[in-house]
Design a protein around this motif. Structure first.
Motif, mmCIF file in Angstrom:
data_model
loop_
_atom_site.group_PDB
_atom_site.id
_atom_site.type_symbol
_atom_site.label_atom_id
_atom_site.label_comp_id
_atom_site.label_asym_id
_atom_site.label_seq_id
_atom_site.Cartn_x
_atom_site.Cartn_y
_atom_site.Cartn_z
ATOM 1 N N TRP A 207 0.961 -1.346 0.128
ATOM 2 C CA TRP A 207 -0.123 -0.554 0.376
ATOM 3 C C TRP A 207 0.539 1.550 -0.350
ATOM 4 N N ALA A 208 0.090 2.286 -0.579
ATOM 5 C CA ALA A 208 1.928 3.358 -0.710
ATOM 6 C C ALA A 208 -0.028 4.975 0.079
ATOM 7 N N PHE A 209 1.051 6.189 -0.211
ATOM 8 C CA PHE A 209 0.134 7.436 0.195
ATOM 9 C C PHE A 209 0.866 8.095 -1.172
ATOM 10 N N VAL A 210 -0.354 8.568 -1.551
ATOM 11 C CA VAL A 210 -0.312 9.128 -3.203
ATOM 12 C C VAL A 210 -0.405 10.389 -3.357
ATOM 13 N N SER A 211 -0.359 11.505 -3.481
ATOM 14 C CA SER A 211 -2.024 12.083 -4.165
ATOM 15 C C SER A 211 -2.152 11.885 -5.183
ATOM 16 N N ASP A 212 -3.694 12.406 -4.771
ATOM 17 C CA ASP A 212 -4.826 13.159 -5.910
ATOM 18 C C ASP A 212 -4.555 12.857 -7.352
ATOM 19 N N HIS A 213 -3.591 14.080 -7.454
ATOM 20 C CA HIS A 213 -3.603 13.911 -9.701
ATOM 21 C C HIS A 213 -3.035 13.073 -9.891
#
Length: 303
Positions: free
Chosen positions: A233-239
């Motif tokens: 899993w990851a933290f990624v920006s919306d865009h």
């Protein structure tokens, strides 16, 4: 063989207007002068550029081919004059800008299209390093301006200004064990996390680390491909999520411990000891005025 710019200008004007008289009006010269310049060009080249059998001159095959080259020469003359004028105004001849992928790329097209119109003679190089690699390039002089996510400890010789905030989303693949309605903090720790990795080994690299097991990847886009395949899993920006081909295979479950958004501050950085010319000042003003995620950053930090 001697070919002058005046000869080429007369040749192009005659070809584009269809007659020597019209070319003379465009160039504000006597018709005889234009005709003489074209005739001398033909003599110097040893080629007939126009057929004069009819009432109006018509380009020969050689004239059609050389017209393309003549236009290039005249365009480069104008470019040379423009570059010289730009230098006279002390505009930078070249700038290098380093931008973290966290900055929404759709906003860059408009910004740099405006820059190209405002500074058509400035050569620009765009780099896309990650995290503290941006500030390292600016500090070393490899980049003139940087846009990056906020560092807890920024080198003292760099100036900075917050220009917005980008929310990071928790994301995983549809088949991942965390792809359910609500996810607890302790559950995140038990599953592999995929984190964006800078090439430098500073503290920023660990800031968003939650899980015991981590893979480091030097691209937000590749991270999503790995998430899509259930690797972690990851933290990624919306865009980035929205623009990724992997988006249909991804989910962003709710988190029990907050609203699911991890906002990261975006900062613009520059070296305090290097003077900023007109193009650099323009870029700093535009990045500062941009609204990222609808938020404006506060003013420049002191020092």
């Amino acid at each position: 063989m001697t070919v002058s710019l005046d000869q080429l200008e007369a040749f192009v004007a005659a070809a584009e207007t269809g007659s020597f008289s019209a070319a003379a009006r465009r160039l504000r010269k006597a018709q005889s002068a234009v005709s003489t310049q074209v005739a001398n060009l033909e003599t110097d080249l040893g080629l007939a550029l126009f057929s004069r059998a009819g009432r109006s001159p018509v380009l020969t095959p050689a004239g059609e081919r050389l017209l393309l080259e003549a236009r290039v020469v005249l365009e480069r003359r104008e470019h040379l004059i423009g570059v010289a004028a730009s230098m006279e105004q002390h505009v930078e001849s070249r700038l290098v800008v380093a931008i973290d992928e966290l900055y929404p790329e759709h906003a860059l097209g408009t910004l740099f299209a405006d820059f190209a119109r405002a500074f058509p003679y400035v050569e620009l190089e765009l780099l896309f390093p990650l995290m503290e690699d941006v500030s390292r390039l600016v500090q070393q002089g490899s980049a003139d301006l940087g846009v990056m996510w906020r560092q807890e400890r920024l080198p003292t010789d760099l100036g900075f200004q917050t220009i917005g905030w980008v929310p990071l989303k928790f994301v995983c693949g549809r088949g991942h064990p965390l792809a359910k309605a609500r996810v607890a903090w302790e559950e995140l720790k038990r599953h592999r996390q995929i984190l964006v990795a800078a090439r430098s080994d500073g503290a920023e690299k660990q800031r968003l680390r939650v899980a015991a097991e981590v893979w480091w990847v030097e691209s937000h886009w590749v991270i999503l491909e790995m998430v899509k395949h259930g690797i972690g899993w990851a933290f990624v920006s919306d865009h980035v999520i929205a623009a990724s081909p992997a988006a249909p295979a991804l989910v962003t479950p709710d988190l029990q411990f907050d609203n699911g958004d991890w906002p990261v501050a975006l900062e613009m950085v520059w070296h305090k000891q290097r003077p900023a010319g007109p193009a650099m000042r323009w870029l700093r003003d535009r990045f500062a005025a941009a609204r990222i995620n609808g938020l404006r950053g506060p003013g420049a930090a002191p020092g």
